[in-house]
Design an enzyme around this catalytic site. Structure first.
Site, PDB file in Angstrom:
ATOM      1  N   SER A  25       9.345  -4.067  10.484  1.00 33.46           N
ATOM      2  CA  SER A  25       8.638  -5.332  10.644  1.00 33.46           C
ATOM      3  C   SER A  25       8.762  -5.795  12.102  1.00 33.46           C
ATOM      4  O   SER A  25       8.358  -5.049  13.000  1.00 33.46           O
ATOM      5  CB  SER A  25       9.175  -6.367   9.656  1.00 33.46           C
ATOM      6  N   HIS A  66       4.832  -4.419   2.081  1.00 28.76           N
ATOM      7  CA  HIS A  66       5.614  -4.609   3.298  1.00 28.76           C
ATOM      8  C   HIS A  66       7.104  -4.370   3.068  1.00 28.76           C
ATOM      9  O   HIS A  66       7.795  -3.894   3.967  1.00 28.76           O
ATOM     10  CB  HIS A  66       5.394  -6.028   3.833  1.00 28.76           C
TER      11      HIS A  66
END
Length: 279
Positions: A127, A241
């Site tokens: 991320s 994610h």
């Protein structure tokens, strides 16, 4: 009782600008006196996440690396939560240089340990830390290999596709169409520095990632391929994610195996790498 684990040792660094950074170092399990071991630098996302000595979400990954003969160093660079508002906002318009410098300072401290082989260091993160992985290897060549997961690499496209698009305004002070923030965006954008990346890089992304869209990873991969740099790309179907924390257990296992397998190509480690099978 039947498992051997590595316990983290805490340290603090005072950076040249006075910022104090907390970090931890974990030794390889079954460490032998007089022997040198590779070192893996792990970084957190957010960027306002906060790691600690009992880091729940990454504990298994850290211990896995230690069991394969790697030491692990991790820290909470400027911008992390948990240290007050002034510390957290110190990465405003500075996602790369300041936090990246904090991370490298923690690595420098870890290399003071006698067991660390400074010629066998690797780095990884996901991320925001996927971004920071790319930033660091664009500005520092000490790492033999790097793995970037689900990162942000281009602010303009991230502004249009990611459901965390407000991070662009919060972190940089404005959107890509605001001329007042153009210099900050250009200075911090990975695609502005991509030609400097020479470290072998494995890029990973989930096909259903709505936080940082897949074009982020595709752009970085294509740029490095065009430059003829050592780069590989893995896309996990139907994965979101939270690739390291949720989703298909086989994909999560594959993700961990591929990290170690990629590192082992560039680091001479005494313990054998995982054997990858299947698609």
């Amino acid at each position: 009782a039947g498992k051997t684990i590595s316990n983290p040792t805490e340290g603090w660094i005072t950076r040249p600008d006075g910022v104090k950074v907390q970090y931890w170092v974990m030794q390889p399990t079954d460490l032998q006196a007089g022997q040198k071991y590779p070192l893996a630098c792990e970084m957190h996302g957010g960027p306002s996440a906060m790691w600690g000595p009992g880091e729940f979400t990454m504990w298994h990954e850290f211990q896995l690396l230690c069991s394969w003969g790697y030491g692990v160093v991790y820290c909470n660079p400027r911008g992390s939560g948990g240290y007050g508002y002034e510390f957290q906002k110190k990465n405003f318009q500075d996602w790369g240089e300041g936090p990246g410098g904090d991370v490298l300072a923690a690595v420098d401290q870890a290399t003071l340990s006698e067991w660390v082989d400074r010629n066998k260091m690797v780095i990884t993160g996901g991320s925001y830390a996927g971004y920071l992985t790319a930033w660091i290897i664009a500005h520092d060549n000490r790492f033999k290999a790097a793995v970037a997961h689900r990162g942000v690499y281009d602010f303009s496209t991230f502004y249009g596709e990611g459901n965390a698009w407000r991070l662009v305004e919060w972190a940089m002070g404005g959107s890509p169409i605001d001329p007042r923030t153009a210099q900050a965006l250009e200075r911090n954008n990975i695609m502005s520095h991509v030609t400097r990346i020479k470290t072998p890089l494995l890029i990973k992304h989930g096909s259903s990632d709505l936080r940082t869209g897949v074009s982020q990873s595709e752009m970085l991969y294509r740029a490095l391929k065009d430059l003829g740099r050592p780069v590989e790309y893995v896309r996990y179907p139907n994965a979101g994610h939270d690739l390291s924390r949720t989703g298909d257990p086989m994909q999560r296992m594959d993700r961990l195996d591929r990290i170690i397998e990629f590192f082992e190509r560039y680091v001479d480690n005494l313990r054998p790498a995982p054997v990858l099978t299947g698609n």
